[in-house]
Design an enzyme around this catalytic site. Structure first.
Site, PDB file in Angstrom:
ATOM      1  N   VAL A   1     -49.597  41.322   8.819  1.00  0.00           N
ATOM      2  CA  VAL A   1     -48.342  40.570   8.875  1.00  0.00           C
ATOM      3  C   VAL A   1     -48.656  39.117   8.549  1.00  0.00           C
ATOM      4  O   VAL A   1     -49.587  38.528   9.102  1.00  0.00           O
ATOM      5  CB  VAL A   1     -47.681  40.663  10.262  1.00  0.00           C
ATOM      6  N   CYS A   2     -47.897  38.525   7.631  1.00  0.00           N
ATOM      7  CA  CYS A   2     -48.016  37.110   7.280  1.00  0.00           C
ATOM      8  C   CYS A   2     -49.459  36.762   6.888  1.00  0.00           C
ATOM      9  O   CYS A   2     -50.042  37.404   6.032  1.00  0.00           O
ATOM     10  CB  CYS A   2     -47.501  36.256   8.437  1.00  0.00           C
ATOM     11  N   THR A   3     -50.064  35.785   7.553  1.00  0.00           N
ATOM     12  CA  THR A   3     -51.411  35.347   7.173  1.00  0.00           C
ATOM     13  C   THR A   3     -52.493  36.316   7.632  1.00  0.00           C
ATOM     14  O   THR A   3     -53.684  36.062   7.402  1.00  0.00           O
ATOM     15  CB  THR A   3     -51.711  33.946   7.741  1.00  0.00           C
TER      16      THR A   3
END
Length: 326
Positions: free
Chosen positions: A101-103
């Site tokens: 998720v995301c970074t």
């Protein structure tokens, strides 16, 4: 379903997927959710809240259908944490699929798990993912991407989109639809990350080759994006590139590239401390003077004044917030 927690993890990156999978259990799914930390101890999230763990990495013995690797604001430090990267590799070996998720995509890339694969991350960080890990084929506009057993998603709430897709894969569209309705979220979010960036100014592009050129500019604004360079990459004439931009983007290649570079420079000035020569170089303007001219022409302020204005709301200041010109 296993979620890795570590100090500084972003809370919604953890709780978003967990909420999807546990809600799916209310509609017939059979997910067993486990939060794992390196030593089994609780961690402090980026929000400052305490997050408990169910077990340590060494206690994970059974394979997991899904491993979730969340992100954190301090990803630049996390990707240098060899112990954490080793934990990710070990957990990945015990999982049927691994999702970030995301970074969290930076952690997967640093662990060598995205080599040669397509991947997504938050649109603000897609350029950095591509430049730090050139073997990763970054898709800057994707909400989430699946490449084999690896899944990667864009910023925070995109982890919910990715999780819904896995629920649909495991238990069917009706269960996923029920979860989406219960959580009052999109079953399939309209549009990509382009709705949050300069791409939102571009109408839908039908020509696949042109979409590739636009993605290349967004992924690495600092690269050579003259119309001649674009024509060489696409294997077509300069006239053809110019015509496609006019017909489908509504502007010239040079103006579009400058818009993307300007947005990238704004992001760096808002979120980082790099000196102006570094910002100019990273975003393709070349020199602080070229950067200054673009800012004044489009925004009516200098880069220094922009940074001073938008790095703080001015709350708590005893007097007017000072701006500088540079």
């Amino acid at each position: 379903m296993t979620v890795l927690a570590f100090p500084g993890v972003r809370l919604l990156d953890v709780t978003g997927p967990i909420e999807v999978f546990t809600t799916a259990n209310e509609f017939g799914a059979r997910y067993r959710v486990r939060i794992v930390s390196e030593d089994g101890a609780e961690v402090i999230t980026s929000a400052g809240t305490r997050l408990g763990a169910d077990l340590s990495v060494t206690e994970v013995s059974e394979p997991s259908d899904v491993l979730v690797i969340p992100g954190g604001a301090n990803w630049e430090t996390l990707i240098k944490d060899d112990a954490l990267l080793d934990v990710i590799r070990r957990l990945n070996e015990k999982s049927r699929c691994t999702a970030s998720v995301c970074t969290g995509s930076f952690l997967l890339a640093a662990a060598g798990l995205l080599n040669g694969r397509r991947a997504a991350t938050h649109w603000r960080h897609s350029q950095q993912l591509a430049s730090r890990f050139p073997s990763v084929r970054v898709r800057p506009d994707a909400i989430f991407v699946r490449d084999g057993q690896m899944l990667t998603s864009a910023g925070v709430s995109a982890g919910i989109d990715l999780s819904l897709s896995l629920v649909e894969e495991h238990y069917g569209a009706e269960v996923a639809r029920s979860v989406a309705k219960d959580m009052v979220v999109f079953m399939q979010r309209p549009g990509g990350q382009s709705q949050f960036s300069v791409h939102s100014q571009v109408s839908h592009v039908h020509h696949e080759m042109l979409r590739g050129l636009l993605d290349a500019v967004a992924t690495n604004p600092g690269a050579n994006h003259t119309v001649a360079a674009m024509a060489r990459r696409a294997g077509i004439s300069i006239r053809h590139v110019t015509r496609l931009f006019h017909e489908e983007v509504g502007t010239t290649p040079a103006r579009y590239v400058e818009q993307v570079r300007l947005e990238a420079a704004q992001m760096l000035l808002e979120t980082g401390d790099d000196p102006l020569p570094v910002v100019a170089r990273r975003t393709g303007f070349g020199s602080p003077e070229s950067l200054r001219r673009a800012f004044v022409r489009h925004l009516g302020v200098t880069p220094g004044a922009f940074r001073a204005t938008f790095r703080t709301t001015g709350a708590g200041a005893k007097g007017p917030v000072a701006t500088t010109s540079s």
